[in-house]
Design a protein around this motif. Structure first.
Motif, PDB file in Angstrom:
ATOM      1  N   GLN A   8       0.829  -1.210   0.000  1.00  0.00           N
ATOM      2  CA  GLN A   8       0.000   0.000   0.000  1.00  0.00           C
ATOM      3  C   GLN A   8       0.859   1.253   0.000  1.00  0.00           C
ATOM      4  N   LEU A   9       1.890   1.258   0.807  1.00  0.00           N
ATOM      5  CA  LEU A   9       2.773   2.419   0.862  1.00  0.00           C
ATOM      6  C   LEU A   9       3.420   2.681  -0.491  1.00  0.00           C
ATOM      7  N   THR A  10       3.866   1.613  -1.171  1.00  0.00           N
ATOM      8  CA  THR A  10       4.497   1.779  -2.480  1.00  0.00           C
ATOM      9  C   THR A  10       3.510   2.281  -3.517  1.00  0.00           C
ATOM     10  N   VAL A  15       1.169   6.757  -6.840  1.00  0.00           N
ATOM     11  CA  VAL A  15      -0.008   7.552  -7.231  1.00  0.00           C
ATOM     12  C   VAL A  15       0.211   9.021  -6.910  1.00  0.00           C
ATOM     13  N   VAL A  16       0.738   9.300  -5.725  1.00  0.00           N
ATOM     14  CA  VAL A  16       0.967  10.699  -5.329  1.00  0.00           C
ATOM     15  C   VAL A  16       1.986  11.352  -6.258  1.00  0.00           C
ATOM     16  N   MET A 184      11.293  12.005  -3.570  1.00  0.00           N
ATOM     17  CA  MET A 184      12.209  11.956  -2.430  1.00  0.00           C
ATOM     18  C   MET A 184      11.466  11.599  -1.151  1.00  0.00           C
ATOM     19  N   PHE A 185      10.301  12.228  -0.966  1.00  0.00           N
ATOM     20  CA  PHE A 185       9.515  11.952   0.234  1.00  0.00           C
ATOM     21  C   PHE A 185       9.042  10.504   0.249  1.00  0.00           C
ATOM     22  N   GLY A 186       8.547  10.023  -0.920  1.00  0.00           N
ATOM     23  CA  GLY A 186       8.099   8.641  -0.988  1.00  0.00           C
ATOM     24  C   GLY A 186       9.231   7.652  -0.767  1.00  0.00           C
ATOM     25  N   SER A 187      10.403   7.945  -1.363  1.00  0.00           N
ATOM     26  CA  SER A 187      11.562   7.070  -1.168  1.00  0.00           C
ATOM     27  C   SER A 187      11.972   7.031   0.306  1.00  0.00           C
ATOM     28  N   VAL A 194      13.165   0.311   6.310  1.00  0.00           N
ATOM     29  CA  VAL A 194      14.288  -0.544   5.918  1.00  0.00           C
ATOM     30  C   VAL A 194      15.570  -0.102   6.629  1.00  0.00           C
ATOM     31  N   THR A 195      15.741   1.229   6.763  1.00  0.00           N
ATOM     32  CA  THR A 195      16.899   1.754   7.485  1.00  0.00           C
ATOM     33  C   THR A 195      16.874   1.335   8.949  1.00  0.00           C
TER      34      THR A 195
END
Length: 468
Positions: A8-10, A15-16, A184-187, A194-195
């Motif tokens: 969902q996050l991806t 989409v955004v 950048m925000f999505g990444s 993960v970090t």
């Protein structure tokens, strides 16, 4: 908003990111349609206007011809033809004049048309010529005014297209910038959990006392993975504690009966309990050598256990001259017993390392060189800097090691095939301790080929002080 899963996050991130691009495409389509409609309307207006002016010019010729005929022949049948031609002229003139700002030429033409319609044929020839000449001039001025008007409309259209292009450029730059920021925000949103996992794994590898707190928000798959890593870390700590306790207790428990055995062997050797025959003395000699070997193994196990308990190295600046001198002095007896000499090639006045770990590396390397190297051959110790690495080379003559066996020798309890000079069966921990000490200082130990010795152990330790 709490997102249920990484999927969902991806998807929401994609989409955004696509929203500004969709807005850009929609705006471009709207403006392209507007420009196309304007171009169509302007082309239609220009063609119709030019056609009407051309018709007016053609009708002006007919009107002049009919008026002059009427002036000469005075036939009433020409009057309706003149009125019909002037009416058609006015029908073409009205749409043309409606789009013009200046009405002077249009008003003048209306006055000339009205005069022509009221012409009775009795007026003077000069007056008629003057009116018709002025009629022609007004029509010419109107045609020139129409040309200027069409040129201005074309310029306005070009200016509008240019303004749309400029707006499109800045809007594209802004929306692409917004898309980049959203990317950048999505990444960051995707990589943040993960970090966290990476930090937890790093903390586990470094055996830190406390791990980062489990996240309360984020994709559920990664939260579950964090919880599993915490359970794994707890299990690893438990196993590590059990291993340390086992080694510690086993070593200490073994030393107590071993001391009794050694004391008994000592009493028998001194023949306190009675004289011994030759066979008994031989058996007693084997017992003494076995107890000595077992004592050595216990000492090495305790040393290895102590190494495992030292989780964090303490780096400091070490004076190599004093440090190496102390090392050689304390190992001089063992070196002399095997007729070895130490050949020093020290290029660094100081090194940045953990003093205890580095000393343990040297002690195990010299013990390994004495045990497996050729008697009477030199032991070559080199210490130098290569890039940002502090390199220690420990070389000696002896039996060469096959390439496929070299990495195995750095594993715990792994022994080489050669016979030791001291005739003692080793525990296989010497080179393993060297590798572990180097690894704890973020370096590594390996066996390399050199042209001046048969065996060379190379230890690389990064100079972290230089990188700060």
């Amino acid at each position: 908003m709490q997102l249920g899963s990484l999927r969902q996050l991806t998807l929401i991130s994609f989409v955004v990111v696509l929203v500004p691009l969709a807005l850009l495409v929609g705006y471009s389509q709207i403006k392209l349609s507007e420009i196309g409609q304007i171009a169509t309307n302007e082309a239609e207006y220009s063609v119709n206007t030019v056609r009407r002016v051309s018709k007016m010019e053609s009708l002006s010729v007919d009107i002049e011809r009919l008026v002059r005929q009427y002036h000469i022949v005075k036939k009433d049948a020409l009057k309706p033809l003149i009125e019909k031609s002037t009416q058609r002229f006015i029908d073409y003139q009205i749409p043309v004049c409606e789009q013009l700002l200046g009405k002077r030429n249009c008003n003048s033409l209306i006055e000339r048309i009205n005069w022509i319609n009221q012409y009775s044929g009795t007026e003077d020839q000069l007056l008629l010529d003057a009116q018709l000449a002025e009629f022609k001039q007004n029509l010419y001025d109107l045609a020139a005014q129409v040309d200027l008007s069409l040129d201005k409309r074309i310029q306005d259209q070009q200016f509008y297209v240019s303004s749309v292009q400029q707006t499109q450029f800045w809007l594209t730059a802004c929306l692409l910038g917004a898309s980049f920021l959203l990317i950048m925000f999505g990444s960051k949103a995707i990589l943040k959990p993960v970090t966290r996992l990476e930090r937890i794994i790093t903390a586990m590898s470094r055996q830190e006392d406390t791990l980062p707190v489990i996240a309360t928000s984020g994709p559920k798959e990664l939260i579950v993975l964090e919880q599993k890593l915490y359970r794994l870390a707890g299990r690893l700590i438990q196993l590590e504690n059990l291993r340390h306790a086992l080694l510690r207790h086993a070593s200490h428990e073994l030393k107590t009966p071993l001391a009794s055995i050694k004391e008994g062997c000592s009493l028998l050797t001194e023949q306190v309990v009675g004289p011994l025959n030759a066979d008994q003395k031989e058996v007693l000699s084997l017992l003494n050598s076995s107890t000595d070997r077992l004592n050595l193994l216990i000492v090495q196990l305790l040393d290895y256990n102590l190494l495992l308990q030292q989780a964090k190295p303490v780096f400091s600046r070490i004076n190599t001259e004093i440090f190496i001198e102390e090392f050689v002095t304390e190992n001089s007896l063992a070196i002399k017993q095997h007729d070895n000499q130490i050949d020093m090639k020290i290029e660094l006045s100081t090194i940045f390392a953990d003093q205890k770990l580095f000393r343990r590396i040297l002690d195990n390397l010299v013990s390994n060189a004495i045990a497996h190297g050729s008697k009477g051959s030199p032991i070559i110790i080199s210490l130098y800097q290569k890039n940002n690495m502090q390199v220690l080379d420990f070389a000696n003559s002896g039996k060469k090691i096959a390439v496929e066996q070299r990495h195995v020798l750095f594993q715990p309890f792994s022994r080489g095939e050669g016979v030791r000079n001291d005739r003692v069966t080793g525990s296989g921990l010497g080179l393993s301790i060297v590798a572990d000490c180097a690894r704890m200082m973020f370096g590594k130990a390996e066996m390399v080929e050199v042209d001046y010795a048969d065996v060379c152990i190379r230890v690389k330790i990064p100079n972290k002080e230089a990188s700060i």
